[in-house]
Motif scaffolding. Sequence first.
Motif, PDB file in Angstrom:
ATOM      1  N   GLU A  53      31.251 101.538  44.303  1.00  0.00           N
ATOM      2  CA  GLU A  53      31.617 100.897  43.036  1.00  0.00           C
ATOM      3  C   GLU A  53      30.559  99.891  42.608  1.00  0.00           C
ATOM      4  N   ALA A  54      30.106  99.059  43.556  1.00  0.00           N
ATOM      5  CA  ALA A  54      29.076  98.073  43.222  1.00  0.00           C
ATOM      6  C   ALA A  54      27.802  98.755  42.740  1.00  0.00           C
ATOM      7  N   GLY A  55      27.446  99.869  43.372  1.00  0.00           N
ATOM      8  CA  GLY A  55      26.256 100.597  42.944  1.00  0.00           C
ATOM      9  C   GLY A  55      26.381 101.150  41.537  1.00  0.00           C
ATOM     10  N   ARG A  56      27.567 101.680  41.202  1.00  0.00           N
ATOM     11  CA  ARG A  56      27.766 102.213  39.847  1.00  0.00           C
ATOM     12  C   ARG A  56      27.719 101.103  38.805  1.00  0.00           C
ATOM     13  N   ALA A  71      29.231  93.160  42.308  1.00  0.00           N
ATOM     14  CA  ALA A  71      30.073  92.905  43.477  1.00  0.00           C
ATOM     15  C   ALA A  71      31.383  93.677  43.377  1.00  0.00           C
ATOM     16  N   ALA A  72      31.862  94.107  44.534  1.00  0.00           N
ATOM     17  CA  ALA A  72      33.167  94.759  44.634  1.00  0.00           C
ATOM     18  C   ALA A  72      33.818  94.279  45.918  1.00  0.00           C
ATOM     19  N   ARG A  73      35.100  93.981  45.858  1.00  0.00           N
ATOM     20  CA  ARG A  73      35.797  93.426  47.018  1.00  0.00           C
ATOM     21  C   ARG A  73      36.379  94.541  47.879  1.00  0.00           C
ATOM     22  N   VAL A 105      31.199  93.214  48.756  1.00  0.00           N
ATOM     23  CA  VAL A 105      30.074  94.131  48.884  1.00  0.00           C
ATOM     24  C   VAL A 105      29.215  93.963  47.635  1.00  0.00           C
ATOM     25  N   VAL A 106      27.966  93.536  47.804  1.00  0.00           N
ATOM     26  CA  VAL A 106      27.125  93.145  46.673  1.00  0.00           C
ATOM     27  C   VAL A 106      25.842  93.970  46.670  1.00  0.00           C
TER      28      VAL A 106
END
Length: 395
Positions: free
Chosen positions: A260-263, A245-247, A183-184
């Motif tokens: 998480e990616a947004g933070r 990015a967060a997986r 997720v990017v």
Amino acid sequence: MSDLHARMAARVGGLTAVVVARCAAEAPFYGALPRATLQGEVARSIAAVHALLLRALRDSGGGGGPMGPGDLTRLIEWSARRAEERVPLEAVIAAYLIGAEVWWQTLTEVAEPGELAGAGGKLLGCLHAALPAVVLAHQNAQEDLHSEDKRARRALLGALLAGRPYEELAGVARVAVVGDYEVVAFAFESEPPSRLVQSSLDAFTGIPVLMDHVARIALLPGSSDVPGLVARLEKDVGQPVRAAAARSSVPAAISSAAQEAGRVLDLVRRLGRPPGCYRLDDVLLEHQLARPGDGLVRLAAKLDPLEEHPYLLETLRVFVERGLNRRQTAWELCVHRNTLDYRLQRVSALTGLDLAVPAQARLIQAALVARDLAGPADRRGVTGGLGSAGAAEGG
């Protein structure tokens, strides 16, 4: 009824089989279809076109055009149906041209010399009337389908990002939702065209990427080279790109991965980090320091005594960024080592924190990060509040 019409009518059944066989051999789309589909729906469509050509040949003595409005209506309806069935336009055109070639070859075999020119003119007239109508109808139907597909994909992505049920929407969008995603979240210096961003992502991954072009967040296959994608995107849009990015290992975790990616992206932007791709581990300390509470502002206030000495604050920042290496710091600041030592002594004297003491050096490093995260107004508000509380306690 002309003799030529009767001779061609006797050959139509065999012609349909020839055209079907050539379509399967020469057009990849038809070659991938099941045999039952070729001999069923495809053969019926070709036979229907042959019926139109026969009618044009029969009416060759009249004064009308090669095809009437009713004939064109049927062709438009068939073409729209083919588009709805996801038949590519190039495959449809290939079938018409193959059919015309087979029809012409048969005409040369059965027509008398005096009949051939008129029959050929009828064939060209039918193609001239049919192909523009077929192409326009197919394109209009494809645009409608594309709009519906985009709406379905947006709804699917919205459900995944919000953690809502998505299975039915995935079926409507014809998207297989796999468990493993990157997720990017993206940030651009200026807003590039959404179509350009989408095209870049699709080309890099080789599949249509689900992306919210308002929130600037995308779902990429779990095997994607995210740093490589960011580098490619920078070239395609012609500007620096920051990404986080967060997986997500299961669809249910996509929502939390997006948060998480947004933070992380927000931290990267607030800290002024250079363009590139970041994960939580890259800003783990900063992420922890940025948690709400008075601790962040109190920590940032440790460096308030340097507010009126910007050159000391710059010296301290470079010293920390260079890993407390005095030689590299002096070289980057273009100052003598003695000048650097003097400045660092002034920092210690003003802040009460000794850079030679490891625990206090770590505190100064954290205070620099906190200062980037907490604005001056926040620091003034909290320090003022703390001072009032202290006064009240002292009273």
